[in-house]
Enzyme design. Structure first.
Site, PDB file in Angstrom:
ATOM      1  N   ASP A 111       0.859  -1.174   0.000  1.00 41.96           N
ATOM      2  CA  ASP A 111       0.000   0.000   0.000  1.00 41.96           C
ATOM      3  C   ASP A 111       0.902   1.231   0.000  1.00 41.96           C
ATOM      4  O   ASP A 111       2.019   1.185   0.529  1.00 41.96           O
ATOM      5  CB  ASP A 111      -0.877  -0.025   1.255  1.00 41.96           C
ATOM      6  CG  ASP A 111      -1.865   1.114   1.298  1.00 41.96           C
ATOM      7  OD1 ASP A 111      -2.475   1.412   0.263  1.00 41.96           O
ATOM      8  OD2 ASP A 111      -2.023   1.717   2.378  1.00 41.96           O
ATOM      9  N   ASP A 131      -1.964  -0.880   5.977  1.00 42.87           N
ATOM     10  CA  ASP A 131      -2.245  -0.386   7.330  1.00 42.87           C
ATOM     11  C   ASP A 131      -3.716  -0.059   7.562  1.00 42.87           C
ATOM     12  O   ASP A 131      -4.131   0.157   8.686  1.00 42.87           O
ATOM     13  CB  ASP A 131      -1.399   0.861   7.633  1.00 42.87           C
ATOM     14  CG  ASP A 131      -1.728   2.026   6.697  1.00 42.87           C
ATOM     15  OD1 ASP A 131      -2.372   1.793   5.658  1.00 42.87           O
ATOM     16  OD2 ASP A 131      -1.332   3.160   7.003  1.00 42.87           O
ATOM     17  N   ASP A 183      -7.234  -2.700   3.542  1.00 49.16           N
ATOM     18  CA  ASP A 183      -6.164  -3.641   3.208  1.00 49.16           C
ATOM     19  C   ASP A 183      -6.381  -5.025   3.805  1.00 49.16           C
ATOM     20  O   ASP A 183      -5.731  -5.988   3.397  1.00 49.16           O
ATOM     21  CB  ASP A 183      -4.808  -3.106   3.711  1.00 49.16           C
ATOM     22  CG  ASP A 183      -4.435  -1.782   3.083  1.00 49.16           C
ATOM     23  OD1 ASP A 183      -4.648  -1.630   1.871  1.00 49.16           O
ATOM     24  OD2 ASP A 183      -3.945  -0.898   3.801  1.00 49.16           O
ATOM     25  N   GLU A 228      17.481 -46.238   8.719  1.00 49.66           N
ATOM     26  CA  GLU A 228      16.830 -47.167   9.645  1.00 49.66           C
ATOM     27  C   GLU A 228      16.011 -48.218   8.878  1.00 49.66           C
ATOM     28  O   GLU A 228      16.057 -49.418   9.181  1.00 49.66           O
ATOM     29  CB  GLU A 228      15.907 -46.389  10.597  1.00 49.66           C
ATOM     30  CG  GLU A 228      16.653 -45.467  11.563  1.00 49.66           C
ATOM     31  CD  GLU A 228      15.719 -44.477  12.240  1.00 49.66           C
ATOM     32  OE1 GLU A 228      14.485 -44.622  12.073  1.00 49.66           O
ATOM     33  OE2 GLU A 228      16.208 -43.551  12.915  1.00 49.66           O
TER      34      GLU A 228
END
Length: 663
Positions: free
Chosen positions: A330, A570, A574, A639
């Protein structure tokens, strides 16, 4: 917005005296209360959802086998016999709890949107004014607004006097919007709807009367709340790889079980021996330590990020940061300071002591007060005067208050008259003296994306005022942003600016901070197909005059193009895009609480450069996690190979499941 005031009021079945009690009751039954719906999800179901993963299913299977094995092995069952089950259970619960809190926090963004509307509203009903709770407002209500009021619902203005509204959290514009009652002739973006007001915004000057057109989910902020709810958290790159890995491990475990049956039949093993061998092979195939290792790695990363002013709210955002190749930012409050500032002046060269007089007009022809009371433009002029040590003069008479219609403000201070306003209007009032030079300077500043105001004075004995100079103002870039964008570019990360501001202003700021590429406006975005947008987005780096819906469209196009996207912002507008991005980043100091709750990372210092440092840290974390995964898989493969080889050779089982859990 495209209808006259009379048509709007008639369509809503209202009048300027307000609704009757009977009509209010009827409308409340039809529309409900003016509030956002609170959809509560079962916390138990939210917790159980954390177990919906293939790797978790395999671990649950290993847990069940670990609980059964002590009863199949010879000897008495003790607490130690179930130690491997306790380890697997602890790993499962730890990951479920972390996932639960992440999703629970994400849902709080919607709850916070409910707090943005004013607690009470002043309404006129049946010709009488009263103060009511804002949740009781209905469509058709007449609401009276004054400076300082938080607007409770969307409405059409039918009377206004020097009416200004701060819509920055909704539109991204840093300066207050000038409002009036004039009819708009065509569809325009939200930021240009001069005859409308919107829920959650703040009245900064003047007064007005409105008729309510939308409440609750029908308001612009209600639509944003709906988008926040509907937007799903995207899968991270690591989650996608882990899903593939889980399926591979599941196939290996299934293959081992088939192999086990074959070996058991071949060598004549008992059922107990087959189950014991199967559990051993299954545990050796499952990297049960993997979730714990990733969690610990992320936890260390959270502490390191906090020291760099990046507060992590979702652990998976850490590894995603390392894969980010596009930052959608932004403009207002993220790249810029969200504070209008006088960055350039022009003073008539024939004017003696012009700079001091220009600052005196800026301070005195002004209704704002520092630090931030009033219109952002007037606050910028006050700071300009304060920086030069100029004290404001008392206003003896405000002869012409500033308005969108007048386009200037005129005040009297003793025997002097000060004026400020649009250069064209001030030139008209000063008899167009020095018109060519003033317009040339005005055009030069405007080309840079500056907002230009002219200042003039009429001294005692003068018939007409004369121009002193011009102010060039903008919401300037934050310090260090240009260097951070350049550093991101060198690291292969592209920056895209998305704003609700004018295209010319956005492009000017973009060029200042080093963002290159074409500019595209929201109205042009609507005309593009998804395929056309994906094609255009490769060359477009500035999107102007966009709405929250446009931001989601841009985000989706970038995802379709294969980008890993970090979205910063902010404002309330948004929040949907922040939540929908691979990494949502909110400003912690000046950002809204709604944006912070929707984000996975919050910047404590609101510095764009912190994002670049966070991406660098994210790449280190991702690299460490990858190394851990490779190490564990190699260990588990060893293993499996060792146990399978001993079984095929007919040797006794070398390990029990509990041994493998601690290797």
């Amino acid at each position: 917005m495209l209808q006259s005031v009379a048509d709007v009021i008639q369509a809503l079945g209202s009048n300027t005296d307000g609704l009757s009690e009977a009509e209010i009751f009827k409308r409340r039954s039809q529309y409900g209360f003016n509030e956002l719906p609170e959809k509560r999800r079962s916390l138990v179901l939210l917790f159980l959802r954390q177990f919906q993963d293939i790797l978790v299913y395999i671990l649950v299977g290993a847990l069940v086998l670990s609980l059964l094995l002590p009863f199949l092995e010879e000897g008495r069952e003790t607490v130690e016999s179930f130690s491997d089950a306790f380890v697997i259970l602890a790993i499962l619960l730890l990951n479920a709890i972390l996932g639960f809190f992440q999703e629970y926090r994400a849902e709080q963004a919607v709850a916070l949107l409910r707090t943005l509307t004013g607690a009470s509203s002043r309404v006129r009903r049946e010709g009488k004014e009263s103060i009511i709770p804002s949740r009781e407002v209905v469509p058709g209500d007449i609401v009276i607004l004054e400076a300082g009021d938080r607007i409770a619902a969307d409405g059409r203005i039918f009377r206004a006097s020097h009416f200004d509204v701060d819509e920055s959290s909704l539109t991204g514009e840093s300066r207050s919007a000038k409002k009036d009652t004039e009819l708009l002739k065509q569809e325009v973006p939200l930021a240009e709807q001069r005859n409308m007001v919107f829920s959650g915004t703040l009245v900064t000057g003047g007064n007005a009367e409105i008729v309510i057109t939308g409440i609750g989910t029908e308001t612009e902020i209600g639509k944003i709340a709906k988008m926040v709810v509907e937007v799903q958290l995207p899968e991270t790159p690591l989650q996608r790889k882990m899903q593939r890995l889980s399926k591979l491990i599941g196939a290996i475990v299934l293959g081992l079980c088939i192999l086990l049956i074959g070996i058991g039949l071949l060598y004549g093993f008992t059922v107990q021996e087959i189950v014991l061998i199967g559990a051993t092979l299954a545990v050796s195939a499952v990297p049960e330590g993997l979730p714990a290792v990733i969690t610990i790695c992320f936890a260390i990363g959270v502490r390191r990020m906090a020291r760099k002013n990046a507060l992590v709210r979702r652990l998976d955002a850490l590894e995603t940061l390392g894969s980010v190749n596009v930052i959608c930012s932004d403009k207002t409050g993220t790249i810029t300071r969200n504070r209008m500032t006088v960055v350039e002046t022009w003073i008539d060269p024939t004017e003696h002591d012009g700079e001091r007089l220009l600052a005196l007009i800026a301070a005195s022809n002004n209704r704002a007060a520092l630090p931030n009371i009033g219109d952002p433009t007037e606050i910028a002029l006050l700071r300009f005067a304060q920086d030069r040590g100029i004290e404001r003069l008392i206003i003896d008479e405000e002869q012409v208050p500033f308005s969108a219609e007048a386009k200037y403000m005129q005040t009297r201070h003793g025997d002097r008259i000060f004026l400020k306003g649009a250069p064209e209007k001030i030139l008209e009032l000063t008899g167009n003296r020095g018109k060519e030079q003033v317009l040339a300077e005005n055009e030069r500043m405007a080309m840079r994306g500056l907002r230009v105001l002219a200042a003039a004075v009429q001294e005692s004995g003068e018939r007409m005022p004369h121009i002193i100079g011009l102010f060039g103002m903008e919401d300037p870039p934050r310090e260090g942003v240009a260097n951070a964008i350049a550093e991101a570019k060198r690291a292969g990360v592209r920056t895209i600016m998305i704003t609700g501001d004018h295209a010319k202003t956005a492009l000017a700021i973009a060029r200042q901070v080093g963002i290159e590429g074409d500019v595209l406006q929201g109205k042009d975005l609507d005309a593009l197909t998804p395929e056309e947008l994906i094609s255009r987005i490769q060359k477009t780096s500035v999107f102007a005059r966009v709405s929250p819906t446009h931001k989601l469209t841009i985000l989706e196009a970038l995802k379709q193009h294969g980008c890993i996207v970090a979205m910063t912002g902010d404002g309330v507008n948004d929040a949907p895009a922040i939540k929908g991005a691979h990494v949502g980043i909110a400003m912690g100091r000046d950002g809204t609480q709604v944006a912070r709750e929707a984000a996975s990372i919050v910047l404590a210092d609101d510095d764009y450069a912190t994002i670049v440092r966070a991406i660098r840290e994210g790449r280190m974390i991702y690299d460490n996690v990858r190394k851990f995964i490779l190490f564990l898989l190699r260990s588990n493969f060893d293993e499996i190979l060792f146990i399978s080889t001993t079984l095929l050779l007919g040797f006794p089982l070398p390990y029990h499941p509990v041994h493998l859990l601690w290797i």
